[in-house]
Design a protein around this motif. Sequence first.
Motif, PDB file in Angstrom:
ATOM      1  N   GLY A   7     -58.140  14.985  52.297  1.00  0.00           N
ATOM      2  CA  GLY A   7     -57.021  15.881  52.551  1.00  0.00           C
ATOM      3  C   GLY A   7     -55.641  15.076  51.966  1.00  0.00           C
ATOM      4  N   GLU A   8     -54.830  16.104  52.017  1.00  0.00           N
ATOM      5  CA  GLU A   8     -53.324  15.669  51.872  1.00  0.00           C
ATOM      6  C   GLU A   8     -52.460  16.471  52.741  1.00  0.00           C
ATOM      7  OE1 GLU A   8     -52.007  14.925  47.760  1.00  0.00           O
ATOM      8  OE2 GLU A   8     -54.038  15.303  47.106  1.00  0.00           O
ATOM      9  N   HIS A   9     -51.192  15.995  52.926  1.00  0.00           N
ATOM     10  CA  HIS A   9     -50.228  16.358  53.772  1.00  0.00           C
ATOM     11  C   HIS A   9     -49.665  17.522  52.965  1.00  0.00           C
ATOM     12  CE1 HIS A   9     -50.479  14.008  57.164  1.00  0.00           C
ATOM     13  NE2 HIS A   9     -50.816  13.164  56.547  1.00  0.00           N
ATOM     14  N   CYS A  10     -49.477  18.731  53.576  1.00  0.00           N
ATOM     15  CA  CYS A  10     -48.506  20.096  52.675  1.00  0.00           C
ATOM     16  C   CYS A  10     -47.188  19.438  52.773  1.00  0.00           C
ATOM     17  CB  CYS A  10     -48.693  21.250  53.727  1.00  0.00           C
ATOM     18  SG  CYS A  10     -47.851  22.732  53.190  1.00  0.00           S
ATOM     19  N   PHE A  12     -44.516  21.518  52.175  1.00  0.00           N
ATOM     20  CA  PHE A  12     -43.787  22.482  52.342  1.00  0.00           C
ATOM     21  C   PHE A  12     -42.645  22.027  53.681  1.00  0.00           C
ATOM     22  CE2 PHE A  12     -42.224  26.563  54.170  1.00  0.00           C
ATOM     23  CZ  PHE A  12     -42.025  27.088  53.001  1.00  0.00           C
ATOM     24  N   GLU A  13     -41.621  22.363  53.714  1.00  0.00           N
ATOM     25  CA  GLU A  13     -40.770  21.898  54.526  1.00  0.00           C
ATOM     26  C   GLU A  13     -40.987  22.314  56.042  1.00  0.00           C
ATOM     27  OE1 GLU A  13     -36.037  22.074  55.570  1.00  0.00           O
ATOM     28  OE2 GLU A  13     -36.852  23.346  54.051  1.00  0.00           O
ATOM     29  N   ASN A  14     -41.053  21.287  57.061  1.00  0.00           N
ATOM     30  CA  ASN A  14     -41.342  21.394  58.463  1.00  0.00           C
ATOM     31  C   ASN A  14     -43.027  21.657  58.442  1.00  0.00           C
ATOM     32  OD1 ASN A  14     -38.852  20.866  59.088  1.00  0.00           O
ATOM     33  ND2 ASN A  14     -38.243  22.960  59.022  1.00  0.00           N
ATOM     34  N   CYS A  15     -43.793  21.625  57.492  1.00  0.00           N
ATOM     35  CA  CYS A  15     -45.249  22.015  57.721  1.00  0.00           C
ATOM     36  C   CYS A  15     -46.140  20.791  57.890  1.00  0.00           C
ATOM     37  CB  CYS A  15     -45.785  22.635  56.628  1.00  0.00           C
ATOM     38  SG  CYS A  15     -47.694  22.900  56.693  1.00  0.00           S
ATOM     39  N   ASN A  16     -45.930  19.804  56.887  1.00  0.00           N
ATOM     40  CA  ASN A  16     -46.779  18.441  56.765  1.00  0.00           C
ATOM     41  C   ASN A  16     -48.202  18.462  57.197  1.00  0.00           C
ATOM     42  OD1 ASN A  16     -46.306  15.840  56.005  1.00  0.00           O
ATOM     43  ND2 ASN A  16     -45.986  15.088  58.042  1.00  0.00           N
ATOM     44  N   GLN A  17     -48.706  19.697  57.449  1.00  0.00           N
ATOM     45  CA  GLN A  17     -50.417  19.436  58.088  1.00  0.00           C
ATOM     46  C   GLN A  17     -51.166  18.999  56.849  1.00  0.00           C
ATOM     47  OE1 GLN A  17     -52.097  23.038  59.397  1.00  0.00           O
ATOM     48  NE2 GLN A  17     -51.470  24.238  57.434  1.00  0.00           N
ATOM     49  N   PHE A  20     -57.587  20.007  53.896  1.00  0.00           N
ATOM     50  CA  PHE A  20     -58.988  19.282  53.428  1.00  0.00           C
ATOM     51  C   PHE A  20     -59.243  19.753  51.992  1.00  0.00           C
ATOM     52  CE2 PHE A  20     -59.400  18.340  57.749  1.00  0.00           C
ATOM     53  CZ  PHE A  20     -59.610  16.919  57.640  1.00  0.00           C
ATOM     54  N   LEU A  21     -58.299  21.136  51.762  1.00  0.00           N
ATOM     55  CA  LEU A  21     -58.717  21.832  50.364  1.00  0.00           C
ATOM     56  C   LEU A  21     -57.188  22.359  50.094  1.00  0.00           C
ATOM     57  CD1 LEU A  21     -61.747  23.749  51.304  1.00  0.00           C
ATOM     58  CD2 LEU A  21     -61.911  21.839  49.640  1.00  0.00           C
ATOM     59  N   PRO A  22     -56.564  21.269  49.516  1.00  0.00           N
ATOM     60  CA  PRO A  22     -54.997  21.518  49.374  1.00  0.00           C
ATOM     61  C   PRO A  22     -54.887  22.290  47.862  1.00  0.00           C
ATOM     62  CG  PRO A  22     -55.555  19.296  49.064  1.00  0.00           C
ATOM     63  CD  PRO A  22     -56.369  19.845  49.582  1.00  0.00           C
ATOM     64  N   LEU A  23     -53.845  23.107  47.546  1.00  0.00           N
ATOM     65  CA  LEU A  23     -53.674  23.496  46.405  1.00  0.00           C
ATOM     66  C   LEU A  23     -52.407  22.800  45.796  1.00  0.00           C
ATOM     67  CD1 LEU A  23     -53.873  27.238  47.404  1.00  0.00           C
ATOM     68  CD2 LEU A  23     -55.636  25.961  46.190  1.00  0.00           C
ATOM     69  N   GLN A  24     -52.697  22.447  44.467  1.00  0.00           N
ATOM     70  CA  GLN A  24     -51.598  21.726  43.737  1.00  0.00           C
ATOM     71  C   GLN A  24     -50.849  22.352  42.795  1.00  0.00           C
ATOM     72  OE1 GLN A  24     -52.486  18.110  41.872  1.00  0.00           O
ATOM     73  NE2 GLN A  24     -50.847  17.306  41.888  1.00  0.00           N
ATOM     74  N   CYS A  25     -49.658  22.506  42.800  1.00  0.00           N
ATOM     75  CA  CYS A  25     -48.625  23.160  41.650  1.00  0.00           C
ATOM     76  C   CYS A  25     -48.580  22.169  40.685  1.00  0.00           C
ATOM     77  CB  CYS A  25     -47.466  23.627  42.533  1.00  0.00           C
ATOM     78  SG  CYS A  25     -45.942  24.411  41.424  1.00  0.00           S
ATOM     79  N   VAL A  30     -48.223  19.404  46.756  1.00  0.00           N
ATOM     80  CA  VAL A  30     -49.474  19.998  47.206  1.00  0.00           C
ATOM     81  C   VAL A  30     -49.098  20.786  48.542  1.00  0.00           C
ATOM     82  CG1 VAL A  30     -51.067  18.271  46.241  1.00  0.00           C
ATOM     83  CG2 VAL A  30     -49.877  17.809  48.561  1.00  0.00           C
ATOM     84  N   PHE A  31     -49.847  21.666  48.645  1.00  0.00           N
ATOM     85  CA  PHE A  31     -49.618  22.825  49.799  1.00  0.00           C
ATOM     86  C   PHE A  31     -51.085  23.400  50.393  1.00  0.00           C
ATOM     87  CE2 PHE A  31     -46.164  23.266  46.776  1.00  0.00           C
ATOM     88  CZ  PHE A  31     -44.933  23.004  47.382  1.00  0.00           C
ATOM     89  N   CYS A  32     -50.636  23.647  51.572  1.00  0.00           N
ATOM     90  CA  CYS A  32     -51.846  24.276  52.429  1.00  0.00           C
ATOM     91  C   CYS A  32     -51.869  25.657  51.736  1.00  0.00           C
ATOM     92  CB  CYS A  32     -51.719  24.476  53.764  1.00  0.00           C
ATOM     93  SG  CYS A  32     -50.274  25.343  54.350  1.00  0.00           S
ATOM     94  N   ARG A  33     -52.887  26.396  51.913  1.00  0.00           N
ATOM     95  CA  ARG A  33     -52.940  27.858  51.319  1.00  0.00           C
ATOM     96  C   ARG A  33     -51.748  28.771  51.352  1.00  0.00           C
ATOM     97  NH1 ARG A  33     -57.254  30.219  48.803  1.00  0.00           N
ATOM     98  NH2 ARG A  33     -58.589  28.399  49.050  1.00  0.00           N
ATOM     99  N   ALA A  34     -51.513  28.887  52.831  1.00  0.00           N
ATOM    100  CA  ALA A  34     -50.362  29.756  53.213  1.00  0.00           C
ATOM    101  C   ALA A  34     -48.928  29.677  52.504  1.00  0.00           C
ATOM    102  CB  ALA A  34     -50.371  29.549  54.664  1.00  0.00           C
ATOM    103  N   HIS A  35     -48.900  28.236  52.431  1.00  0.00           N
ATOM    104  CA  HIS A  35     -47.509  27.814  51.811  1.00  0.00           C
ATOM    105  C   HIS A  35     -47.350  27.654  50.426  1.00  0.00           C
ATOM    106  CE1 HIS A  35     -46.593  26.107  56.097  1.00  0.00           C
ATOM    107  NE2 HIS A  35     -46.013  27.017  56.027  1.00  0.00           N
TER     108      HIS A  35
END
Length: 303
Positions: A7-10, A12-17, A20-25, A30-35
């Motif tokens: 996995g990777e850390h999101c 997005f500001e103040n998220c950083n969670q 394990f299935l991040p989305l990369q722009c 990289v971001f979690c699905r919501a962000h």
Amino acid sequence: MEFPTLGEHCDFENCNQIDFLPLQCKCGKVFCRAHFTEHSLSGECELAPEPREINLKNDDQIFRCSHNGCRKGSLHEMLCAKCGKHYCIEHRFHASCPEIDDETMAAKIEVLEAPRRQFQEANKHLQEKITENIRKALQSSAKVKTASKIHLMRIKQKAKGPKSIPPSDRVYFAIGKPKSMEAKSVKLVEDENKLVALESVTLDPDLKDSVPVFISSKWSLGRAIDSICDTCNIKNDNNKMGDVKLRVFRQLDGYCISPKKMDVEVGDLMKREVLLEGDKLLVEYVDGSVLSGLSDNTEIFLT
């Protein structure tokens, strides 16, 4: 943590969670699905997937919700079956479709309901005509009205009924009670030409063996039967499963008043002269199997 390298850390500001299935722009973040959705819709990244509303063909584009004021998007298309537009999970089953207004919906319903209503109207006219012809075939209308008026004067003097009925709504009849709970013998008639006309009518104002009652002209026939049974102390199991059911007959010719439809209004029956105020009526038990097997064009008479 068992798998620290997965996995990777999101970003997005103040998220950083960790996702394990991040989305990369395409910008490298990289971001979690919501962000990832918020990043794509923010307009701050020129390389982010471009939001599109309908007919999307590749995974680089996200689907924006068509609901007014909603900015949510998703990677999978969920089209409304009515208007063909994409909606998010929250608005997927909205009560009303924006593309179908009340007028359009009413028009669609009318297309479906028109044939059924036309059949019901035609059938109603047929039944009214049959009833009218049966009464004419059986008796002289003038003599029947004269007899009913004579009965009415006597009935009003002694009639019983619910005091809650306004005087202006009251209609009066003489009721003959059933002698037993056994099903009465009846005959079924489908052809009015097979009826035998009455040559004369006996004008008998005597109320012997009958109970004068009043009911409301605004009641259904079913409710009228219930009230008559209460007033005359007749056992009434019409609302229960059973072998016999109560029905109302004209004493003059034995004709059953609306054997199938209990929701017809008493006032409507009187307008069509199926009932006349002052009539002598018989309340009798009828075999339930006879009633359930009736066709729309069949009438019942006491034998």
